[in-house]
Write a protein that holds these residues in place. Structure first.
Motif, short mmCIF file in Angstrom:
data_model
loop_
_atom_site.label_atom_id
_atom_site.label_comp_id
_atom_site.label_asym_id
_atom_site.label_seq_id
_atom_site.Cartn_x
_atom_site.Cartn_y
_atom_site.Cartn_z
N ASP A 194 5.97 -44.90 4.90
CA ASP A 194 5.53 -46.29 4.95
C ASP A 194 4.72 -46.47 6.24
OD1 ASP A 194 7.41 -46.36 7.03
OD2 ASP A 194 8.83 -47.61 5.93
N ILE A 195 4.25 -47.68 6.49
CA ILE A 195 3.40 -47.94 7.66
C ILE A 195 4.13 -47.61 8.96
CG2 ILE A 195 2.24 -49.75 8.99
CD1 ILE A 195 0.67 -48.80 6.56
N ALA A 196 5.41 -47.95 9.06
CA ALA A 196 6.17 -47.63 10.28
C ALA A 196 6.27 -46.12 10.47
CB ALA A 196 7.56 -48.26 10.23
N GLY A 197 6.44 -45.39 9.39
CA GLY A 197 6.49 -43.93 9.47
C GLY A 197 5.15 -43.35 9.89
N LEU A 198 4.07 -43.90 9.36
CA LEU A 198 2.74 -43.44 9.76
C LEU A 198 2.49 -43.72 11.24
CD1 LEU A 198 0.50 -44.52 6.75
CD2 LEU A 198 1.28 -42.22 7.35
N ARG A 199 2.97 -44.87 11.69
CA ARG A 199 2.82 -45.21 13.11
C ARG A 199 3.55 -44.17 13.95
NH1 ARG A 199 4.99 -50.26 13.09
NH2 ARG A 199 3.13 -51.01 12.05
N ALA A 200 4.74 -43.76 13.52
CA ALA A 200 5.50 -42.75 14.26
C ALA A 200 4.78 -41.41 14.26
CB ALA A 200 6.90 -42.60 13.66
N LEU A 201 4.15 -41.06 13.15
CA LEU A 201 3.44 -39.79 13.06
C LEU A 201 2.07 -39.81 13.74
CD1 LEU A 201 4.14 -38.52 9.43
CD2 LEU A 201 5.12 -37.71 11.58
N SER A 202 1.63 -40.97 14.18
CA SER A 202 0.33 -41.08 14.83
C SER A 202 0.32 -40.43 16.21
CB SER A 202 -0.09 -42.54 14.97
OG SER A 202 -0.31 -43.09 13.71
N HIS A 203 1.48 -40.11 16.72
CA HIS A 203 1.56 -39.43 18.02
C HIS A 203 1.40 -37.94 17.78
CE1 HIS A 203 2.82 -38.18 21.95
NE2 HIS A 203 2.88 -39.45 22.33
N PRO A 204 0.40 -37.30 18.42
CA PRO A 204 0.15 -35.87 18.17
C PRO A 204 1.36 -34.98 18.42
CG PRO A 204 -1.60 -36.83 19.51
CD PRO A 204 -0.55 -37.88 19.36
N VAL A 205 2.17 -35.29 19.42
CA VAL A 205 3.35 -34.46 19.70
C VAL A 205 4.32 -34.50 18.53
CG1 VAL A 205 5.41 -34.27 21.16
CG2 VAL A 205 3.17 -34.59 22.22
N ARG A 206 4.52 -35.67 17.96
CA ARG A 206 5.45 -35.79 16.82
C ARG A 206 4.93 -35.04 15.61
NH1 ARG A 206 5.93 -41.98 17.81
NH2 ARG A 206 6.95 -41.87 19.83
#
Length: 187
Positions: free
Chosen positions: A8-20
Motif C-alpha cells: 500500500d502507499i505506506a509500504g511504498l513510502r517505507a521502501l522509498s528509502h534506498p537502505v531499506r
C-alpha cells in the motif's frame, strides 16, 4: 513464503528509502540475517540497521526468524519473494514517484556492477546475460498484454537445485518511451 506482495502507499513510502530496499533485497537473495550482518554488508552501524529492519517489519516485508538466534541476536527474513507494483494516473503520488525513483536508482547501480563484472564471469556464464531493449509502437491494450505475458513467463521459472545453479536476476522494465507523448493539459 508467499510469492509476492503489493504494498500500500505506506509500504511504498517505507521502501522509498534506498537502505531499506537494499536490505529487503539482501534478505530475499541471501536469506535470513541479523542486523549486525546486514550492517556489515551495507556499511552501516547496527543501530541504523535495526531501525530500518523495524520499519520493514512494520509494513510486512520482513519478520523475525524465531528459528534462529538467541536473546541477543535477532534474525530477520523476507516474507515474500517479490514486490509487485502497477500504477495508473491518479495512483502516482509523490510517495509512489519516490519509491519508483529509488527502484530505478538501485537497478542502475546493479546494472553498472554487472557491466564491470561481465568480463570476469566463468566461461559457462559468458553470453547468458542481456542488456537489450526493443522499441515497438503498441496500443495500451497490446502493451498491457505484452507486460502480462512477460511477467507470466518469469513467474513460471522455478529455482534450480542442479549443480552450477547461481542466483540470476531478471528485471522487467516496460514503459512508454520518455518524451514521445504530448503530456500537456488540453486548453
Amino acid at each position: 513464503m508467499p510469492s509476492a506482495i503489493t504494498p500500500d502507499i505506506a509500504g511504498l513510502r517505507a521502501l522509498s528509502h534506498p537502505v531499506r530496499l537494499r536490505m529487503l533485497g539482501l534478505l530475499r537473495s541471501d536469506g535470513p540475517a541479523t542486523a549486525t550482518v546486514l550492517a556489515g554488508r551495507l556499511g552501516l552501524n547496527t543501530g541504523a540497521t535495526s531501525y530500518h529492519l523495524r520499519q520493514l517489519a512494520q509494513h510486512g516485508f520482513i519478520e523475525e526468524d524465531t528459528q534462529r538466534g538467541n536473546a541477543r541476536d535477532r534474525w530477520w527474513r523476507a516474507t515474500h519473494e517479490a514486490t509487485h507494483t502497477s500504477f495508473s494516473g491518479e495512483d502516482i503520488t509523490d510517495d509512489v514517484e519516490a519509491y519508483l525513483a529509488t527502484v530505478a536508482m538501485i537497478y542502475g547501480e546493479r546494472l553498472r556492477t554487472v557491466v564491470s563484472e561481465l568480463r570476469f564471469y566463468p566461461e559457462e556464464w559468458q553470453g547468458v546475460s542481456t542488456l537489450s531493449d526493443w522499441h515497438f509502437a503498441l496500443t495500451p491494450t497490446r502493451a498491457k498484454a505484452l507486460v502480462e505475458a512477460l511477467t507470466s513467463a518469469v513467474e513460471e521459472v522455478e529455482d534450480s537445485t542442479e549443480e552450477g545453479a547461481a542466483p540470476f536476476v531478471v528485471n522487467l522494465n516496460a514503459y512508454l518511451e520518455p518524451g514521445r507523448l504530448d503530456l500537456r493539459e488540453p486548453e
